[in-house]
Design a protein around this motif. Structure first.
Motif, PDB file in Angstrom:
ATOM      1  N   LYS A  39      -9.057   0.353  -3.819  1.00 19.83           N
ATOM      2  CA  LYS A  39      -7.866  -0.054  -3.079  1.00 19.83           C
ATOM      3  C   LYS A  39      -6.652   0.173  -3.966  1.00 19.83           C
ATOM      4  O   LYS A  39      -6.519  -0.431  -5.023  1.00 19.83           O
ATOM      5  CB  LYS A  39      -7.978  -1.516  -2.648  1.00 19.83           C
ATOM      6  N   THR A  73      -9.485   3.077   0.535  1.00 17.47           N
ATOM      7  CA  THR A  73      -8.743   4.336   0.379  1.00 17.47           C
ATOM      8  C   THR A  73      -9.488   5.456   1.082  1.00 17.47           C
ATOM      9  O   THR A  73     -10.714   5.549   1.012  1.00 17.47           O
ATOM     10  CB  THR A  73      -8.568   4.681  -1.109  1.00 17.47           C
ATOM     11  N   GLU A 101       0.888   2.879   4.154  1.00 20.60           N
ATOM     12  CA  GLU A 101      -0.352   3.561   4.518  1.00 20.60           C
ATOM     13  C   GLU A 101      -0.016   4.557   5.614  1.00 20.60           C
ATOM     14  O   GLU A 101       0.686   4.237   6.580  1.00 20.60           O
ATOM     15  CB  GLU A 101      -1.382   2.552   5.026  1.00 20.60           C
ATOM     16  N   PHE A 156       0.834  -1.200   0.000  1.00 22.37           N
ATOM     17  CA  PHE A 156       0.000   0.000   0.000  1.00 22.37           C
ATOM     18  C   PHE A 156       0.866   1.247   0.000  1.00 22.37           C
ATOM     19  O   PHE A 156       1.873   1.312   0.697  1.00 22.37           O
ATOM     20  CB  PHE A 156      -0.936   0.010   1.209  1.00 22.37           C
ATOM     21  N   SER A 198      -4.028   4.502   1.212  1.00 25.55           N
ATOM     22  CA  SER A 198      -4.779   3.268   1.007  1.00 25.55           C
ATOM     23  C   SER A 198      -4.249   2.165   1.918  1.00 25.55           C
ATOM     24  O   SER A 198      -3.072   2.135   2.271  1.00 25.55           O
ATOM     25  CB  SER A 198      -4.669   2.831  -0.457  1.00 25.55           C
ATOM     26  N   GLY A 199      -5.151   1.265   2.286  1.00 19.56           N
ATOM     27  CA  GLY A 199      -4.806   0.141   3.138  1.00 19.56           C
ATOM     28  C   GLY A 199      -5.718  -1.032   2.846  1.00 19.56           C
ATOM     29  O   GLY A 199      -6.492  -1.021   1.879  1.00 19.56           O
ATOM     30  N   SER A 243      -2.822  -0.098  -4.652  1.00 20.58           N
ATOM     31  CA  SER A 243      -1.538  -0.702  -4.329  1.00 20.58           C
ATOM     32  C   SER A 243      -0.432   0.222  -4.807  1.00 20.58           C
ATOM     33  O   SER A 243      -0.679   1.227  -5.482  1.00 20.58           O
ATOM     34  CB  SER A 243      -1.406  -2.065  -5.002  1.00 20.58           C
ATOM     35  N   CYS A 244       0.806  -0.130  -4.492  1.00 19.79           N
ATOM     36  CA  CYS A 244       1.926   0.693  -4.954  1.00 19.79           C
ATOM     37  C   CYS A 244       2.020   0.693  -6.473  1.00 19.79           C
ATOM     38  O   CYS A 244       2.599   1.606  -7.062  1.00 19.79           O
ATOM     39  CB  CYS A 244       3.227   0.205  -4.336  1.00 19.79           C
ATOM     40  N   SER A 292       0.869   5.816  -0.364  1.00 15.16           N
ATOM     41  CA  SER A 292       0.113   7.044  -0.107  1.00 15.16           C
ATOM     42  C   SER A 292       0.703   8.174  -0.924  1.00 15.16           C
ATOM     43  O   SER A 292       1.877   8.151  -1.310  1.00 15.16           O
ATOM     44  CB  SER A 292       0.164   7.408   1.385  1.00 15.16           C
TER      45      SER A 292
END
Length: 253
Positions: free
Chosen positions: A170, A154, A205, A72, A149-150, A172-173, A74
């Motif tokens: 959601k 989000t 996150e 995750f 996001s986690g 992701s990286c 940010s």
């Protein structure tokens, strides 16, 4: 077989008319005949201002492409639109990869912020998930946004205050991976006008206490050139160079 008399006035006028119509279409479609329009981006104190034909991009992909569970990321950004209420939409930040040309992006629509993610469903059809933050551009002043996001989805914050969330969206990286494009869409003419003051991406996150501390340091003064050290910082652009053609990643790399 009937013969056509090319010596008649009508026969002579027809090709001339066709040529004039073709020239008219070329003029309408190619004006103002500038194959290399000026990139209308200007340095301002501690920021970069974008006009109608302004765009910047990284020479290659940034971030992590990992889609693994628990991957995750940010993003925090400080922007100030030139027009608080747009009659249409404009893209001010996007990540581009050939397999996801319309991936994660941030857009202004009227006085709203749109957080969008395109994806393919089980039938390989393109779909869009979105968080819509209403009435977030209310005055002509910089605004801080944090998108984190986690595993539960989000959450988006405006100036440290929760402004919207989605359990379906959601990130992701991998959504923060690719060629970073600011000021316009990488795949269509959708220019945004305004100023970007700061941008950072984190490989984790963020909790409200973490990103508020990060934002609070630079809110006090626009002369700050870096955020506090954060072990998960992937990218940090402060746009404080003031001149030149290169914007440096203060997180290294």
């Amino acid at each position: 077989m009937a013969e056509t008399d090319i010596s008649t006035p009508a026969a002579r006028v027809l090709p001339i008319t066709c040529v004039l119509i073709t020239l008219g279409l070329l003029v309408a479609g190619l004006a103002p005949f500038n194959p290399f329009p000026k990139n209308d981006v200007r340095w301002v104190p501690n920021g970069l201002e974008f006009f109608n034909q302004g765009i910047i991009e990284t020479p290659g992909p940034i971030g992590y492409a990992s889609r693994s569970t628990g991957s995750f990321c940010s993003l925090t950004v400080r922007v100030q639109p030139k027009i608080v209420y747009l009659n249409n939409s404009a893209t001010f930040l996007a990540f581009y990869t050939p397999d996801r040309p319309n991936g994660f992006r941030l857009m202004q629509y009227h006085d709203e912020l749109l957080i969008r993610q395109d994806y393919r469903d089980d039938k390989n059809h393109f779909k869009t998930r979105e968080i819509e933050l209403e009435h977030v551009f209310t005055r002509e002043e910089p605004v801080d946004f944090t998108i984190t996001s986690g595993p539960h989805g989000t959450v988006a914050y405006r100036n440290g205050v929760r402004a919207g969330a989605s359990a379906r969206l959601k990130l992701s990286c991998a959504d923060f991976y690719g060629q970073l494009v600011i000021g316009d869409s990488p795949v269509a003419y959708n220019p945004w006008m305004g100023t970007v003051f700061d941008l950072a991406i984190y490989n984790s996150e963020l909790s409200p206490s973490q990103f508020w501390t990060l934002n609070d340091v630079t809110n006090e003064s626009h002369t700050e050139v870096s955020r506090p050290d954060h072990k998960d910082t992937l990218v940090h652009y402060s746009f404080s160079e003031g001149s030149g053609q290169v914007i440096h990643n203060l997180a290294g790399g």
